[in-house]
Design a protein around this motif. Structure first.
Motif, short mmCIF file in Angstrom:
data_model
loop_
_atom_site.label_atom_id
_atom_site.label_comp_id
_atom_site.label_asym_id
_atom_site.label_seq_id
_atom_site.Cartn_x
_atom_site.Cartn_y
_atom_site.Cartn_z
N HIS A 107 -104.79 33.15 -15.41
CA HIS A 107 -104.14 31.77 -15.94
C HIS A 107 -102.69 31.89 -16.52
O HIS A 107 -102.44 33.33 -16.69
CB HIS A 107 -105.00 30.97 -16.69
CG HIS A 107 -106.42 30.66 -16.41
ND1 HIS A 107 -106.47 29.14 -15.97
CD2 HIS A 107 -107.73 31.17 -16.48
CE1 HIS A 107 -107.76 28.83 -15.63
NE2 HIS A 107 -108.59 29.97 -15.90
N LYS A 108 -102.08 30.98 -16.67
CA LYS A 108 -100.64 31.21 -17.29
C LYS A 108 -100.81 31.60 -18.54
O LYS A 108 -99.94 32.06 -19.38
CB LYS A 108 -99.88 29.94 -16.98
CG LYS A 108 -99.59 29.58 -15.63
CD LYS A 108 -98.73 28.37 -15.61
CE LYS A 108 -98.36 27.99 -14.34
NZ LYS A 108 -97.59 26.62 -14.17
N CYS A 111 -107.38 33.44 -21.22
CA CYS A 111 -108.52 32.76 -20.80
C CYS A 111 -109.41 32.53 -22.09
O CYS A 111 -109.86 33.65 -22.69
CB CYS A 111 -109.24 33.52 -19.57
SG CYS A 111 -110.74 32.65 -18.99
N THR A 125 -113.53 28.88 -15.23
CA THR A 125 -112.79 29.46 -16.46
C THR A 125 -111.78 28.59 -16.98
O THR A 125 -111.05 27.66 -16.12
CB THR A 125 -111.96 30.57 -15.99
OG1 THR A 125 -111.05 30.21 -15.16
CG2 THR A 125 -112.83 31.80 -15.54
N SER A 127 -108.62 27.87 -19.88
CA SER A 127 -107.53 28.63 -20.50
C SER A 127 -106.81 28.04 -21.67
O SER A 127 -106.81 26.72 -22.00
CB SER A 127 -106.36 28.81 -19.51
OG SER A 127 -105.34 29.65 -20.06
N ASP A 129 -103.65 27.48 -21.69
CA ASP A 129 -102.62 26.75 -20.95
C ASP A 129 -103.19 25.51 -20.74
O ASP A 129 -102.69 24.56 -19.98
CB ASP A 129 -102.16 27.47 -19.81
CG ASP A 129 -103.28 27.81 -18.82
OD1 ASP A 129 -104.09 27.02 -18.62
OD2 ASP A 129 -102.69 28.54 -17.94
N SER A 131 -105.57 24.69 -18.54
CA SER A 131 -106.05 24.61 -17.14
C SER A 131 -107.52 25.14 -17.12
O SER A 131 -107.94 25.78 -17.83
CB SER A 131 -104.97 25.08 -16.25
OG SER A 131 -105.27 26.60 -16.35
N LYS A 133 -110.17 26.45 -13.86
CA LYS A 133 -110.36 26.95 -12.43
C LYS A 133 -111.82 27.02 -12.13
O LYS A 133 -112.62 27.54 -13.16
CB LYS A 133 -109.55 28.25 -12.15
CG LYS A 133 -108.14 28.44 -12.53
CD LYS A 133 -107.39 29.64 -11.84
CE LYS A 133 -106.12 29.53 -12.19
NZ LYS A 133 -105.45 30.85 -11.41
N THR A 168 -108.35 23.82 -9.09
CA THR A 168 -107.51 23.92 -10.28
C THR A 168 -107.51 22.53 -10.93
O THR A 168 -106.82 21.55 -10.30
CB THR A 168 -106.30 24.67 -10.08
OG1 THR A 168 -106.33 25.98 -9.34
CG2 THR A 168 -105.55 24.76 -11.38
N TYR A 170 -106.40 19.78 -14.15
CA TYR A 170 -105.25 19.74 -15.10
C TYR A 170 -105.62 18.31 -15.55
O TYR A 170 -105.19 17.09 -14.98
CB TYR A 170 -103.89 19.69 -14.46
CG TYR A 170 -103.49 21.16 -13.84
CD1 TYR A 170 -103.09 22.07 -14.51
CD2 TYR A 170 -103.78 21.25 -12.64
CE1 TYR A 170 -102.89 23.33 -14.01
CE2 TYR A 170 -103.30 22.42 -11.79
CZ TYR A 170 -103.16 23.43 -12.54
OH TYR A 170 -102.29 24.61 -12.14
#
Length: 404
Positions: A107-108, A111, A125, A127, A129, A131, A133, A168, A170
């Protein structure tokens, strides 16, 4: 000569049963002395097996058909830890130190949480950030089996078709703290520091946003789905534990406020048989709840000597709870006797931990796994006798807090 060797072996087995029973009944000093006297190796775990053997023997003496009348809530061999009936169960899982990394994605941001689907075919997962996944396990394994030369020759179309990350998502605006797959439908449930619980219908390839959501009054820290898929436990920064009806989103709390925690809730989990659930908190207490009445039926006060309890998970047979705390200890609690049965020590960290770390069983429950924040490695113990196994280096440069 053969009969003599067999008798010696039988006696050694008898001594091990006696030692295990003494440990189980709380006579540690006597058990240690006897263990040293007969040179028992490997170490004997606490077990109630001797009592069961004696009871069965008495039944046979009274009636040859007595064994057929003995009933119990048992689990077939090889399906998890059960210290009531097994002392020297063979380990069917490979040495944890031999585990290998198959696939890496990023991730950015860091995690923070993850969850496997009940089928083992998907993993999600979440994160820092915001997000989420969702990855296909078979695709991850297939990628790991390909040589660098073959991977370099893949076309753009092949890369897209075979990429392990299948979704992904958001829709959160802050760190994702918890994830759980719905047991029946293709729905992923997430909790976040943005005060929300969201439901993603991931069967649709175009999905990015949640189809439903629950707005909480505090940051969501942890959640767990009932085996039927009809109920959801949610733990937040507020000490009151929530139980939601997933179909109506109606919220329930225990009728007696005094049964609630007094600190932030750090972990909640349903038992596999769905009769109970467990909660852990920063207040240092571990609570066991009746899944039908929603009432607290037991509280283990200062479960980790007053330190924050970081995680709590049931064993597969719902007889035990495995916990970790900021005292760097991992403990196995037996529900039938309401006590700590085994403490897994020597994780490498001394004193109070800085980060919350989760303890889990491996897939066969032969081992207990716990990440050590000082060495960024995975500590491992034999789940039955707490023998320390070899460390597994995780190759991380920062603390590891989550495992599944």
């Amino acid at each position: 000569m053969g009969d003599s060797n067999l008798e010696i072996k039988d006696r050694e087995g008898l001594y091990r049963l006696i030692i295990s029973q003494l440990f189980y009944d709380g006579y540690q000093a006597i058990a240690v002395n006897l263990s040293n006297g007969v040179k028992a190796h490997p170490a004997c775990p606490p077990s109630d097996k001797l009592l069961h053997v004696v009871r069965m023997g008495l039944h046979v003496m009274e009636d040859q058909s007595g064994l057929q009348n003995i009933k119990g809530d048992t689990v077939a061999p090889g399906t998890g830890i059960d210290l009531e009936f097994e002392t020297d169960a063979p380990t069917i899982s490979p040495d944890v130190s031999l585990y290998e990394t198959c696939y890496v994605t990023a991730h950015k941001g860091p995690c923070r949480t993850g969850a496997f689907h009940q089928s083992g075919k998907l993993v999600a997962t979440g994160s820092d950030d915001a997000s989420i996944k969702i990855l296909d396990v078979d695709r991850m394994l297939a990628k790991s089996a390909l040589s660098p030369e073959v991977l370099a020759q893949e076309t753009t179309q092949q890369i897209m078709e075979n990429h392990p990350v299948i979704r992904t998502l958001y829709d959160h605006t802050d760190e994702v703290t918890s994830l759980a797959f719905h047991p029946t439908y293709s729905v992923l449930i997430s909790g976040s520091r943005d005060y929300s619980v969201k439901f993603f219908e991931y069967s649709k390839s175009s999905v990015k946003k949640a189809c439903k959501s629950i707005q909480e009054a505090a940051e969501v820290r942890t959640l767990s789905v009932h085996a039927s898929g009809d109920f959801l436990l949610v733990g937040t920064q507020h000490p009151t534990l929530r139980l939601y009806d997933i179909n109506t989103f109606q919220c329930f709390v225990a009728s007696d406020p005094s049964q609630q925690h007094t600190g932030v809730i750090t972990a909640v989990n349903w038992s596999p048989n769905a009769n109970l659930y467990v909660s852990a908190s920063k207040d240092g207490d571990l609570k066991v709840w009746d899944g039908v009445s929603n009432k607290c039926i037991n509280t283990f006060r200062k479960a980790h000597e007053g330190h924050e309890v970081c995680s709590a998970v049931f064993s597969r047979n719902s007889k035990y709870i495995l916990t970790s705390g900021k005292d760097s200890l991992v403990k196995l609690w037996e529900l039938s006797t309401a006590r700590c049965l085994i403490a897994y020590t020597g994780a490498g960290t001394t004193g109070k931990q800085e980060h919350r770390s989760q303890a889990v069983f491996n897939h066969t429950e032969d081992y207990v796994l716990f990440p050590d924040e000082k060495t960024t490695s995975l500590c491992c113990w034999d789940s039955r006798n707490a023998d320390r196994q070899r460390l597994l280096s995780l190759g991380e440069f920062c603390a590891v807090c989550w495992g599944s």
